[in-house]
Design an enzyme around this catalytic site. Sequence first.
Site, PDB file in Angstrom:
ATOM      1  N   GLY A  11     -17.721  75.299   3.755  1.00 47.05           N
ATOM      2  CA  GLY A  11     -17.735  74.884   2.358  1.00 47.05           C
ATOM      3  C   GLY A  11     -19.119  74.597   1.807  1.00 47.05           C
ATOM      4  O   GLY A  11     -20.147  74.756   2.490  1.00 47.05           O
ATOM      5  N   ILE A  13     -20.520  71.750   1.114  1.00 42.91           N
ATOM      6  CA  ILE A  13     -21.221  70.751   1.925  1.00 42.91           C
ATOM      7  C   ILE A  13     -21.335  71.253   3.357  1.00 42.91           C
ATOM      8  O   ILE A  13     -22.390  71.133   3.995  1.00 42.91           O
ATOM      9  CB  ILE A  13     -20.458  69.398   1.920  1.00 42.91           C
ATOM     10  CG1 ILE A  13     -20.413  68.811   0.518  1.00 42.91           C
ATOM     11  CG2 ILE A  13     -21.093  68.407   2.897  1.00 42.91           C
ATOM     12  CD1 ILE A  13     -19.439  67.652   0.355  1.00 42.91           C
ATOM     13  N   ASP A  34     -13.040  75.669  10.040  1.00 40.53           N
ATOM     14  CA  ASP A  34     -12.606  75.774   8.644  1.00 40.53           C
ATOM     15  C   ASP A  34     -11.374  76.663   8.638  1.00 40.53           C
ATOM     16  O   ASP A  34     -11.051  77.276   9.672  1.00 40.53           O
ATOM     17  CB  ASP A  34     -13.723  76.384   7.757  1.00 40.53           C
ATOM     18  CG  ASP A  34     -13.573  76.029   6.265  1.00 40.53           C
ATOM     19  OD1 ASP A  34     -12.528  76.355   5.666  1.00 40.53           O
ATOM     20  OD2 ASP A  34     -14.505  75.417   5.705  1.00 40.53           O
ATOM     21  N   ASN A  94      -6.231  66.519  -0.910  1.00 46.05           N
ATOM     22  CA  ASN A  94      -7.078  66.178   0.242  1.00 46.05           C
ATOM     23  C   ASN A  94      -6.418  65.227   1.241  1.00 46.05           C
ATOM     24  O   ASN A  94      -6.772  65.227   2.421  1.00 46.05           O
ATOM     25  CB  ASN A  94      -8.406  65.590  -0.249  1.00 46.05           C
ATOM     26  CG  ASN A  94      -9.275  66.645  -0.922  1.00 46.05           C
ATOM     27  OD1 ASN A  94      -8.933  67.827  -0.904  1.00 46.05           O
ATOM     28  ND2 ASN A  94     -10.389  66.235  -1.502  1.00 46.05           N
ATOM     29  N   ASP A 150     -24.639  57.414  -1.770  1.00 48.10           N
ATOM     30  CA  ASP A 150     -24.879  56.329  -2.738  1.00 48.10           C
ATOM     31  C   ASP A 150     -26.207  55.623  -2.428  1.00 48.10           C
ATOM     32  O   ASP A 150     -26.946  55.236  -3.339  1.00 48.10           O
ATOM     33  CB  ASP A 150     -23.726  55.322  -2.691  1.00 48.10           C
ATOM     34  CG  ASP A 150     -22.389  55.990  -2.979  1.00 48.10           C
ATOM     35  OD1 ASP A 150     -22.347  56.828  -3.894  1.00 48.10           O
ATOM     36  OD2 ASP A 150     -21.409  55.690  -2.281  1.00 48.10           O
ATOM     37  N   HIS A 177     -16.530  54.126  -2.513  1.00 55.09           N
ATOM     38  CA  HIS A 177     -17.249  55.319  -2.967  1.00 55.09           C
ATOM     39  C   HIS A 177     -16.541  55.947  -4.172  1.00 55.09           C
ATOM     40  O   HIS A 177     -16.022  57.048  -4.099  1.00 55.09           O
ATOM     41  CB  HIS A 177     -17.409  56.329  -1.823  1.00 55.09           C
ATOM     42  CG  HIS A 177     -18.134  57.570  -2.262  1.00 55.09           C
ATOM     43  ND1 HIS A 177     -19.462  57.566  -2.632  1.00 55.09           N
ATOM     44  CD2 HIS A 177     -17.712  58.835  -2.437  1.00 55.09           C
ATOM     45  CE1 HIS A 177     -19.820  58.782  -3.012  1.00 55.09           C
ATOM     46  NE2 HIS A 177     -18.767  59.575  -2.909  1.00 55.09           N
TER      47      HIS A 177
HETATM   48  N1  LIG Z   1     -18.481  61.212   0.520  1.00 55.78           N
HETATM   49  C1  LIG Z   1     -19.239  61.685  -0.435  1.00 55.78           C
HETATM   50  O1  LIG Z   1     -20.228  61.040  -0.815  1.00 55.78           O
HETATM   51  C2  LIG Z   1     -18.988  63.020  -1.027  1.00 55.78           C
HETATM   52  C3  LIG Z   1     -17.797  63.656  -0.810  1.00 55.78           C
HETATM   53  N2  LIG Z   1     -17.552  64.896  -1.331  1.00 55.78           N
HETATM   54  C4  LIG Z   1     -16.244  65.503  -1.057  1.00 55.78           C
HETATM   55  O2  LIG Z   1     -16.365  66.455   0.013  1.00 55.78           O
HETATM   56  C5  LIG Z   1     -15.290  67.398  -0.070  1.00 55.78           C
HETATM   57  C6  LIG Z   1     -15.802  68.814   0.122  1.00 55.78           C
HETATM   58  O3  LIG Z   1     -16.622  69.187  -0.959  1.00 55.78           O
HETATM   59  P1  LIG Z   1     -17.292  70.662  -1.051  1.00 55.78           P
HETATM   60  O4  LIG Z   1     -17.879  71.027   0.245  1.00 55.78           O
HETATM   61  O5  LIG Z   1     -18.107  70.686  -2.261  1.00 55.78           O
HETATM   62  O6  LIG Z   1     -15.972  71.546  -1.274  1.00 55.78           O
HETATM   63  P2  LIG Z   1     -15.806  73.121  -0.961  1.00 55.78           P
HETATM   64  O7  LIG Z   1     -14.547  73.554  -1.650  1.00 55.78           O
HETATM   65  O8  LIG Z   1     -17.051  73.847  -1.248  1.00 55.78           O
HETATM   66  O9  LIG Z   1     -15.595  73.157   0.609  1.00 55.78           O
HETATM   67  C7  LIG Z   1     -14.489  72.593   1.222  1.00 55.78           C
HETATM   68  C8  LIG Z   1     -14.178  73.387   2.459  1.00 55.78           C
HETATM   69  O10 LIG Z   1     -13.024  72.789   3.068  1.00 55.78           O
HETATM   70  C9  LIG Z   1     -12.263  73.848   3.606  1.00 55.78           C
HETATM   71  N3  LIG Z   1     -10.894  73.429   3.888  1.00 55.78           N
HETATM   72  C10 LIG Z   1      -9.847  73.314   3.048  1.00 55.78           C
HETATM   73  N4  LIG Z   1      -8.749  72.932   3.731  1.00 55.78           N
HETATM   74  C11 LIG Z   1      -9.134  72.768   5.024  1.00 55.78           C
HETATM   75  C12 LIG Z   1      -8.467  72.395   6.210  1.00 55.78           C
HETATM   76  N5  LIG Z   1      -7.154  72.109   6.214  1.00 55.78           N
HETATM   77  N6  LIG Z   1      -9.162  72.348   7.357  1.00 55.78           N
HETATM   78  C13 LIG Z   1     -10.493  72.641   7.369  1.00 55.78           C
HETATM   79  N7  LIG Z   1     -11.179  73.015   6.285  1.00 55.78           N
HETATM   80  C14 LIG Z   1     -10.505  73.076   5.124  1.00 55.78           C
HETATM   81  C15 LIG Z   1     -12.354  74.945   2.567  1.00 55.78           C
HETATM   82  O11 LIG Z   1     -11.977  76.208   3.111  1.00 55.78           O
HETATM   83  C16 LIG Z   1     -13.814  74.860   2.181  1.00 55.78           C
HETATM   84  O12 LIG Z   1     -14.615  75.712   2.980  1.00 55.78           O
HETATM   85  C17 LIG Z   1     -14.620  67.138  -1.423  1.00 55.78           C
HETATM   86  O13 LIG Z   1     -13.457  66.386  -1.227  1.00 55.78           O
HETATM   87  C18 LIG Z   1     -15.662  66.320  -2.167  1.00 55.78           C
HETATM   88  O14 LIG Z   1     -15.087  65.519  -3.162  1.00 55.78           O
HETATM   89  C19 LIG Z   1     -18.510  65.534  -2.062  1.00 55.78           C
HETATM   90  C20 LIG Z   1     -19.725  64.944  -2.290  1.00 55.78           C
HETATM   91  C21 LIG Z   1     -20.042  63.632  -1.847  1.00 55.78           C
HETATM   92  O1  LIG Z   2     -18.631  62.979  -7.396  1.00 59.53           O
HETATM   93  C1  LIG Z   2     -17.944  63.621  -6.571  1.00 59.53           C
HETATM   94  O2  LIG Z   2     -16.782  63.993  -6.766  1.00 59.53           O
HETATM   95  C2  LIG Z   2     -18.557  63.893  -5.235  1.00 59.53           C
HETATM   96  C3  LIG Z   2     -19.065  62.638  -4.691  1.00 59.53           C
HETATM   97  O3  LIG Z   2     -18.351  61.872  -4.080  1.00 59.53           O
HETATM   98  C4  LIG Z   2     -20.442  62.263  -5.028  1.00 59.53           C
HETATM   99  O4  LIG Z   2     -21.236  63.106  -5.467  1.00 59.53           O
HETATM  100  O5  LIG Z   2     -20.766  61.077  -4.866  1.00 59.53           O
END
Ligand SMILES: NC(=O)C1=CN([C@@H]2O[C@H](COP(=O)(O)OP(=O)(O)OC[C@H]3O[C@@H](n4cnc5c(N)ncnc54)[C@H](O)[C@@H]3O)[C@@H](O)[C@H]2O)C=CC1
Ligand SMILES: O=C([O-])CC(=O)C(=O)O
Length: 330
Positions: A11, A13, A34, A94, A150, A177
Amino acid sequence: MVKVTVCGAAGGIGQPLSLLLKQSPRISHLSLYDIVNTPGVAADLSHINTQSKVTGHVGNEQLKEAIEGSDVVVIPAGVPRKPGMTRDDLFKINASIVRDLATAAAKYAPKAFMCIISNPVNSTVPIVAEVFKKHGVYDPRRIFGVTTLDIVRASTFIGGLIGAEPSTVACKVVGGHSGHTILPLISQVPGASGKLTPEQIEKVTNRIQFGGDEVVKAKNGAGSATLSMAYAGARFALNLVEAAFFGKSIVECTYVQLDADKQGAQDTKRVIGNELQYFSVPVALGPNGVESILPIGSLSSFEQSLFSKAVAELKGNIAKGTNFVAESKL
Ligand SMILES: NC(=O)C1=CN([C@@H]2O[C@H](COP(=O)(O)OP(=O)(O)OC[C@H]3O[C@@H](n4cnc5c(N)ncnc54)[C@H](O)[C@@H]3O)[C@@H](O)[C@H]2O)C=CC1
Ligand SMILES: O=C([O-])CC(=O)C(=O)O
């Protein structure tokens, strides 16, 4: 020998996070899981001339081999936000993704340190904890919500305002968060509160709380923070590896079960009461994961005023995650 598995490795990230982890000499096996595209990502990363072995695993039938024997499991799997959505809006999709990955970890890597990135973190961390409880392998010291972004944002934004090199600005960020649950403790940043007016402090607090929305808006439908999150996720995972396996003393704020150190959490509970089981707090990391929870320290009256809103929101988020697993057939 340290095996780190990234779930959601193909994905937005997952890919840059895996790239950063591939650069670490501390990791001997980087396992990429993945539901799509991991063979390609793994082949690509495996050509980088660092020592770790890289393996790619795709689809549920390869989840066991991906995760088995992992020391650290990092989960950035699931859907990101689009403009107009809250992190809680992601729960519907999710929650079950995280529950099923946690189930595999509980079965095949029950001692792994679990680093949860998937949103809504306030709820997905309780989901992982409840799954581990159901499997009889729960250890609150080993499950972490990654709130490092953060902290990274706080350093950057405050550093910019006070004219300091951002990486030298250490600001505790506690709470959860999401929006109002993100509580930066700027009054404790050496040199910051004296240089900032109350209005500036209020403004930068709000910017840290809603930094995620800033990125979601700028990406305009193409997702949320990925590169800064990969940086933050790698920082947290590598700090955990250093502390757990290589004896380094490291303190990071992370969203944990306050029972992970009942004694240490007393200070936090004095401020937030006994209602919340989970809170992001400064944690001393070590061989067992959470070695101790450190005091959140004294708060300004402005910071105190932010806490009640955060506690109410977090309470609902935590209950939602806990109830989801209680109602799931596992
Ligand atoms: N904790 C934090 O501070 C942050 C959290 N996030 C969260 O991280 C998550 C991922 O974000 P992105 O990478 O941008 O999304 P993305 O859509 O680019 O990537 C997500 C990946 O998860 C995979 N996936 C989906 N179902 C799955 C499963 N059952 N098993 C394994 N892989 C699976 C997808 O195929 C995809 O490659 C989101 O929920 C986002 O909100 C994003 C930014 C900051
Ligand atoms: O804002 C979002 O959905 C992703 C996230 O958790 C962040 O960037 O802190």
